[in-house]
Design a protein around this motif. Sequence first.
Motif, PDB file in Angstrom:
ATOM      1  N   ALA A  21       0.843  -1.210   0.000  1.00  0.00           N
ATOM      2  CA  ALA A  21       0.000   0.000   0.000  1.00  0.00           C
ATOM      3  C   ALA A  21       0.870   1.248   0.000  1.00  0.00           C
ATOM      4  CB  ALA A  21      -0.924  -0.019   1.214  1.00  0.00           C
ATOM      5  N   ALA A  22       1.974   1.206   0.737  1.00  0.00           N
ATOM      6  CA  ALA A  22       2.866   2.380   0.781  1.00  0.00           C
ATOM      7  C   ALA A  22       3.481   2.644  -0.590  1.00  0.00           C
ATOM      8  CB  ALA A  22       3.960   2.150   1.816  1.00  0.00           C
ATOM      9  N   VAL A  23       3.886   1.569  -1.283  1.00  0.00           N
ATOM     10  CA  VAL A  23       4.466   1.739  -2.630  1.00  0.00           C
ATOM     11  C   VAL A  23       3.415   2.335  -3.573  1.00  0.00           C
ATOM     12  CG1 VAL A  23       5.376   0.498  -4.627  1.00  0.00           C
ATOM     13  CG2 VAL A  23       6.172  -0.089  -2.340  1.00  0.00           C
ATOM     14  N   MET A  24       2.205   1.801  -3.475  1.00  0.00           N
ATOM     15  CA  MET A  24       1.153   2.313  -4.364  1.00  0.00           C
ATOM     16  C   MET A  24       0.844   3.773  -4.059  1.00  0.00           C
ATOM     17  SD  MET A  24      -1.462  -0.713  -5.324  1.00  0.00           S
ATOM     18  CE  MET A  24      -1.905  -1.426  -3.789  1.00  0.00           C
ATOM     19  N   LEU A  25       0.855   4.121  -2.777  1.00  0.00           N
ATOM     20  CA  LEU A  25       0.614   5.518  -2.406  1.00  0.00           C
ATOM     21  C   LEU A  25       1.695   6.418  -2.986  1.00  0.00           C
ATOM     22  CD1 LEU A  25      -0.570   5.770   1.301  1.00  0.00           C
ATOM     23  CD2 LEU A  25      -1.649   6.739  -0.717  1.00  0.00           C
ATOM     24  N   ALA A  26       2.931   5.922  -2.925  1.00  0.00           N
ATOM     25  CA  ALA A  26       4.045   6.708  -3.461  1.00  0.00           C
ATOM     26  C   ALA A  26       3.872   6.968  -4.953  1.00  0.00           C
ATOM     27  CB  ALA A  26       5.358   5.980  -3.196  1.00  0.00           C
ATOM     28  N   LEU A  27       3.275   6.009  -5.651  1.00  0.00           N
ATOM     29  CA  LEU A  27       3.013   6.211  -7.083  1.00  0.00           C
ATOM     30  C   LEU A  27       1.809   7.121  -7.292  1.00  0.00           C
ATOM     31  CD1 LEU A  27       3.410   2.544  -8.401  1.00  0.00           C
ATOM     32  CD2 LEU A  27       4.841   4.479  -9.018  1.00  0.00           C
ATOM     33  N   ALA A  28       0.817   6.964  -6.433  1.00  0.00           N
ATOM     34  CA  ALA A  28      -0.463   7.657  -6.652  1.00  0.00           C
ATOM     35  C   ALA A  28      -0.388   9.142  -6.300  1.00  0.00           C
ATOM     36  CB  ALA A  28      -1.552   6.988  -5.836  1.00  0.00           C
ATOM     37  N   ILE A  29       0.409   9.485  -5.301  1.00  0.00           N
ATOM     38  CA  ILE A  29       0.403  10.886  -4.832  1.00  0.00           C
ATOM     39  C   ILE A  29       0.821  11.866  -5.946  1.00  0.00           C
ATOM     40  CG2 ILE A  29       1.553  12.506  -3.247  1.00  0.00           C
ATOM     41  CD1 ILE A  29       1.317  10.248  -1.114  1.00  0.00           C
ATOM     42  N   PRO A  30       1.944  11.627  -6.645  1.00  0.00           N
ATOM     43  CA  PRO A  30       2.280  12.591  -7.711  1.00  0.00           C
ATOM     44  C   PRO A  30       1.243  12.624  -8.833  1.00  0.00           C
ATOM     45  CG  PRO A  30       3.859  10.767  -7.656  1.00  0.00           C
ATOM     46  CD  PRO A  30       3.010  10.635  -6.464  1.00  0.00           C
ATOM     47  N   LEU A  31       0.675  11.448  -9.145  1.00  0.00           N
ATOM     48  CA  LEU A  31      -0.332  11.411 -10.213  1.00  0.00           C
ATOM     49  C   LEU A  31      -1.548  12.258  -9.836  1.00  0.00           C
ATOM     50  CD1 LEU A  31      -0.473   7.630 -11.249  1.00  0.00           C
ATOM     51  CD2 LEU A  31       0.376   9.538 -12.596  1.00  0.00           C
ATOM     52  N   SER A  32      -2.031  12.080  -8.627  1.00  0.00           N
ATOM     53  CA  SER A  32      -3.240  12.797  -8.236  1.00  0.00           C
ATOM     54  C   SER A  32      -2.948  14.288  -8.027  1.00  0.00           C
ATOM     55  CB  SER A  32      -3.867  12.175  -6.989  1.00  0.00           C
ATOM     56  OG  SER A  32      -2.893  11.935  -6.044  1.00  0.00           O
ATOM     57  N   GLU A  33      -1.721  14.596  -7.627  1.00  0.00           N
ATOM     58  CA  GLU A  33      -1.350  16.020  -7.501  1.00  0.00           C
ATOM     59  C   GLU A  33      -1.453  16.719  -8.858  1.00  0.00           C
ATOM     60  OE1 GLU A  33       2.512  16.666  -5.896  1.00  0.00           O
ATOM     61  OE2 GLU A  33       1.855  16.430  -3.821  1.00  0.00           O
ATOM     62  N   LEU A  34      -0.942  16.005  -9.882  1.00  0.00           N
ATOM     63  CA  LEU A  34      -1.000  16.583 -11.234  1.00  0.00           C
ATOM     64  C   LEU A  34      -2.453  16.773 -11.672  1.00  0.00           C
ATOM     65  CD1 LEU A  34       1.804  14.470 -12.919  1.00  0.00           C
ATOM     66  CD2 LEU A  34       1.788  16.953 -12.685  1.00  0.00           C
ATOM     67  N   PHE A  35      -3.266  15.804 -11.329  1.00  0.00           N
ATOM     68  CA  PHE A  35      -4.685  15.902 -11.707  1.00  0.00           C
ATOM     69  C   PHE A  35      -5.329  17.089 -10.990  1.00  0.00           C
ATOM     70  CE2 PHE A  35      -9.137  14.841 -10.734  1.00  0.00           C
ATOM     71  CZ  PHE A  35      -9.628  14.837 -12.022  1.00  0.00           C
ATOM     72  N   LEU A  36      -5.065  17.212  -9.679  1.00  0.00           N
ATOM     73  CA  LEU A  36      -5.672  18.299  -8.908  1.00  0.00           C
ATOM     74  C   LEU A  36      -5.186  19.656  -9.407  1.00  0.00           C
ATOM     75  CD1 LEU A  36      -5.589  16.695  -5.345  1.00  0.00           C
ATOM     76  CD2 LEU A  36      -7.566  17.014  -6.834  1.00  0.00           C
ATOM     77  N   ALA A  37      -3.924  19.691  -9.829  1.00  0.00           N
ATOM     78  CA  ALA A  37      -3.398  20.956 -10.368  1.00  0.00           C
ATOM     79  C   ALA A  37      -4.158  21.365 -11.623  1.00  0.00           C
ATOM     80  CB  ALA A  37      -1.918  20.788 -10.680  1.00  0.00           C
ATOM     81  N   ARG A  38      -4.487  20.375 -12.459  1.00  0.00           N
ATOM     82  CA  ARG A  38      -5.247  20.674 -13.673  1.00  0.00           C
ATOM     83  C   ARG A  38      -6.677  21.095 -13.342  1.00  0.00           C
ATOM     84  NH1 ARG A  38      -1.161  17.932 -15.354  1.00  0.00           N
ATOM     85  NH2 ARG A  38      -0.466  18.084 -17.517  1.00  0.00           N
TER      86      ARG A  38
END
Lengths: 137, 603
Positions: free
Chosen positions: A117-134
């Motif tokens: 779960a920690a590895v997946m979170l590490a992948l997901a956080i930058p992706l979702s940040e980019l989405f939220l920025a858009r």
Amino acid sequence: MRDDLTQNFERPLNANPAPSLRYEGEDDRSYIVSRIDGARLTIPKNRSVPQPFIDNPPQPLTPAFRLLVAAFLGLAPAGLGTIVLAPLAILWSLAMVFTRPLSRSDRKRVVAVCAIAAVMLALAIPLSELFLARLSS
Amino acid sequence: MIARALYLVAAWFSVSMVVTLVVGTRLRRTHFALSFLWLASVLAVGDVWALRTFGLPPEVIALTGLAAVLGVGCIVWLRDWNAFGQVAWLTTVIVTPLFLVYAYSVITAARLTPASFLAAQMFLFVQTVAALVALTQMYENLDVNCRVRWRNRIDRIQPAPGFTPMISLHLPAYDEPPEIVQGTLRALAALDYPAYEVLVIDNNTPDEKTWRPIEALCRELGPRFRFFHLEKWPGFKSGALNFALTQTSSSAELIGVVDADYRVDPNFLREMVPAFTDPRVAFIQAPQDYRDYTPGSYSEAIYYSYEYFFEVPMPVRNEHNAIIFAGTMGLIRKSVLQEIGGWSEWCITEDAEASLRVLKLGYKALYYHRSLGRGLMPCTFAGLKRQRFRWCFGNIQILRKHWEALMPWAHWIDPQNRLTQAQRYFYLAGLVQWLTDAFNVAFLCFLVAGGMIKLFSSSFTILPTTFPWITLSFIFILLNIWRLVWVIRNALKLSLGLALRSLYGMFSVGWVVAIAVFRGAIQSKTAFLRTPKTMGNVRVVNALFATQWEAGIGLLCLGMGAAVLALADRSPNTYFIGGLLLWQSTLYLAAPAYSLFYKACNL
């Protein structure tokens, strides 16, 4: 069902005086049949030693693993699902540690769930940040 | 920077793959110096091209160094492969993640709306998982065609004079045509082996006229043959096989499973039994082979698509003690079968499931690479679809039940699990390869959406496709198809035309496999769909009706592909989407074509 079984079986049996296997009866757990030499056999209805798939008793960490699978799929929509589900998987597995006596294997499973779960979170956080920025721009 | 790195790696990949696909099977020796020379040549070709095109940016130097180090590791690790296979695998392993990183960087750099960004991320997710599965297939293909030293391959088993353990052969039958089962029984009666019995278990056959002639023949063939008819018996085929276990002679040491339509060779047992002189061997499997195809027909193409499994994945898995027990034409030690608790009745591919449980106990399994019996393929395309659905659904059941036992950390969690890392990898790879057709459906959805956007709107973007992305995707798809044809041609020794027809035979059942994957993901049980062995009514309308979904999807792709090419703007993106839609239409329209012309059971 028993009536159907008797009816369906009796007819061919009566027609042939030496059937290969004669239906004698059944209960919830077994069929009772007799062989051509007269020997009676009790055959359990459930003859598979591993529990049938659907009746597997839920393991303490089964919900955590389900959340983990969902968290993995949650990576697809820009990691948004993972952001929510991976922490839930971690929380669930940690809750099991504190609320239930876990076997040694289950304690190792808790470690595995938390690590994945920690590895997946590490992948997901930058992706979702980019989405939220858009979303905010 | 990433684009330049990707170009360089793609150049290495293209050179090494093209050479491998052209001459990769001809080099029948392996030597470190030879492999290193080939590695250096491939890297040099790419680097010279990069030098002329981009100069000498740091990423070229760094990548070349990394590739050289990894390449040496590959050569040492894959020492049984020839140089072409080693370098092709190296470049594939480098180009795949780099391509995904490039796609990710393009998505993040592009000015996308939130909805487009979400769609692009979904596409990237599917692409990433599909790429991992494709890597497992690539490894398998290179292994079978570029391996020069087979350490465990068995073409002949050393006879063991005097070793003739008692064998109980189990023949489950459900509503099988009596004339077919009679042929099977007569072949079994002619076996050249001193100690065996045959138990015929006819379960749930509704019509007495079907099973009575089989019972009569069993009596005629003598006490070695015993017949059981079971009414309303649960557990499908595994239920019948578990019942047979209760009736097996106490002196039997080995159990054999033979499907009702198989004509075994007289030396079936005599050839395979000596393998059990090694007490670690739990089961041995011979290829499943078929006798009812006509050369030059569609059934021949389907025949070779069946043979693929026994000529490609099975020999590869045998090198790592990771084969599956495929049921018919296999022998298993009775004590081991009892130790695992018999056949699982929750699983509709009980044979493959049992083999995983056997290997978990640390036993050995052998693949005997020699056909010793031939059965019947499904008579119609509808029957073929049913069979493929069952196989795929059963494998998804196994994946859902046993996934934890196949993870890299499985032994740490369960010390009883004695599967090696290689066994876990090959089982997991074999199971997830069934997902390929589901990924294809997912890609098709993106393609259709892309086609709709091309035709009706220009403001929404699913994926910001750049020129490198389109070019490399095109190269990957082309090389992928070429690789499939290459492996079929070489492993099965086929002409180009027949290899292509066999490949399309595999594609033609893609839709039903995808449906089985989706059903298996949400359902834990389904009925065991028996494969019909009689022709039934196969008029044109029925044949088309059996593939109505595939035909509909194929026509949709065809129409949309043509419309995109004719009406949308003249850009590389348009040609790419239109071309892919047309190609997808051929995959789906293969199903009605095969359904119309496929006819087996040519007895």
